[in-house]
Scaffold this motif. Sequence first.
Motif, short mmCIF file in Angstrom:
data_model
loop_
_atom_site.label_atom_id
_atom_site.label_comp_id
_atom_site.label_asym_id
_atom_site.label_seq_id
_atom_site.Cartn_x
_atom_site.Cartn_y
_atom_site.Cartn_z
N SER A 32 -14.98 -52.53 100.84
CA SER A 32 -15.84 -51.37 101.09
C SER A 32 -16.04 -50.53 99.84
O SER A 32 -17.10 -49.92 99.65
CB SER A 32 -15.25 -50.51 102.22
N SER A 40 -26.13 -50.29 102.58
CA SER A 40 -25.82 -50.68 103.96
C SER A 40 -24.56 -51.55 103.99
O SER A 40 -24.53 -52.64 103.43
CB SER A 40 -27.00 -51.46 104.56
N THR A 41 -23.52 -51.04 104.65
CA THR A 41 -22.28 -51.80 104.78
C THR A 41 -22.51 -53.06 105.59
O THR A 41 -21.95 -54.11 105.28
CB THR A 41 -21.21 -50.94 105.47
N GLN A 42 -23.35 -52.97 106.61
CA GLN A 42 -23.60 -54.12 107.48
C GLN A 42 -24.15 -55.31 106.71
O GLN A 42 -23.73 -56.45 106.93
CB GLN A 42 -24.58 -53.74 108.61
N LEU A 43 -25.10 -55.06 105.82
CA LEU A 43 -25.73 -56.15 105.08
C LEU A 43 -24.73 -56.85 104.17
O LEU A 43 -24.70 -58.09 104.09
CB LEU A 43 -26.90 -55.61 104.26
N ALA A 45 -21.48 -56.88 104.63
CA ALA A 45 -20.52 -57.55 105.51
C ALA A 45 -21.07 -58.89 106.00
O ALA A 45 -20.33 -59.87 106.12
CB ALA A 45 -20.19 -56.65 106.71
N ILE A 46 -22.36 -58.94 106.26
CA ILE A 46 -22.99 -60.19 106.73
C ILE A 46 -22.90 -61.27 105.66
O ILE A 46 -22.48 -62.40 105.91
CB ILE A 46 -24.45 -59.94 107.14
N PHE A 180 -16.13 -57.80 111.39
CA PHE A 180 -17.19 -56.80 111.34
C PHE A 180 -16.68 -55.43 111.77
O PHE A 180 -17.05 -54.41 111.18
CB PHE A 180 -18.37 -57.23 112.22
N LEU A 184 -16.78 -52.10 109.42
CA LEU A 184 -17.50 -50.91 109.85
C LEU A 184 -16.57 -49.74 110.15
O LEU A 184 -17.01 -48.66 110.55
CB LEU A 184 -18.35 -51.23 111.09
#
Length: 223
Positions: A32, A40-43, A45-46, A180, A184
């Motif tokens: 992180s 974007s953390t999500q992107l 992480a993906i 995930f 997050l």
Amino acid sequence: MNDLSFLSALIIGLAGGIHCVGMCGGIVGAFSYAIPKGASTQLYAITYNIGRVTSYTVAGALTGWLGQMVSQQVDKGIVILQFLSSVFLVILALYIAGWWQGLTKVEAIGSLFWKVLRPWSKKILPFKSPLQALPYGAIWGWLPCGLVYSVLTWSLASGSAINGAKIMLGFGLGTLPIMFLMALGFERSKTYLQLPVTKKVIGILLLMFAAFQMYLTFQNSLK
């Protein structure tokens, strides 16, 4: 090995999430800090997890191919490898439940390879784009992990590179939810998963599944 093995590996990946919390929690935390501020953390992480699951799938293909070679050279080779995978599932159950930490010795062997590979991941940090998280995840997919090694014995007993890859793909997909959640920052889920009673329940369920696998192996040995 068939689609049931893919589903079983998926379920073990989900159940093994409690191990991922302890094993990979620090990794996700460091991950992180490598993300640009405001990104974007999500992107990230993906792409990280795509790389990680890809490494699992490649490892599954390699061990599946090795298992195929053994089965061709050794009489009842597949049955022997299936029994071995059941034994490792028992060891994994004891490991997750906290009753016996024998898998740490297997992890120690894998750490020798990891010492060579890990420095390469540091060269990728900090991330400048989500694509950089892809090779980072691919490298960390080879982190010494008793959970991964246990499922790799299933790939070994699968009889082919394709089946081995499918099993590890299923396992990798099963680990995604908890990874995930950690990325997050859902701290409450980590707390629940690390409860001793949760670990013991998962351990007992894995022991039951291991017993079922041994029964199937015994049936196959009679054919």
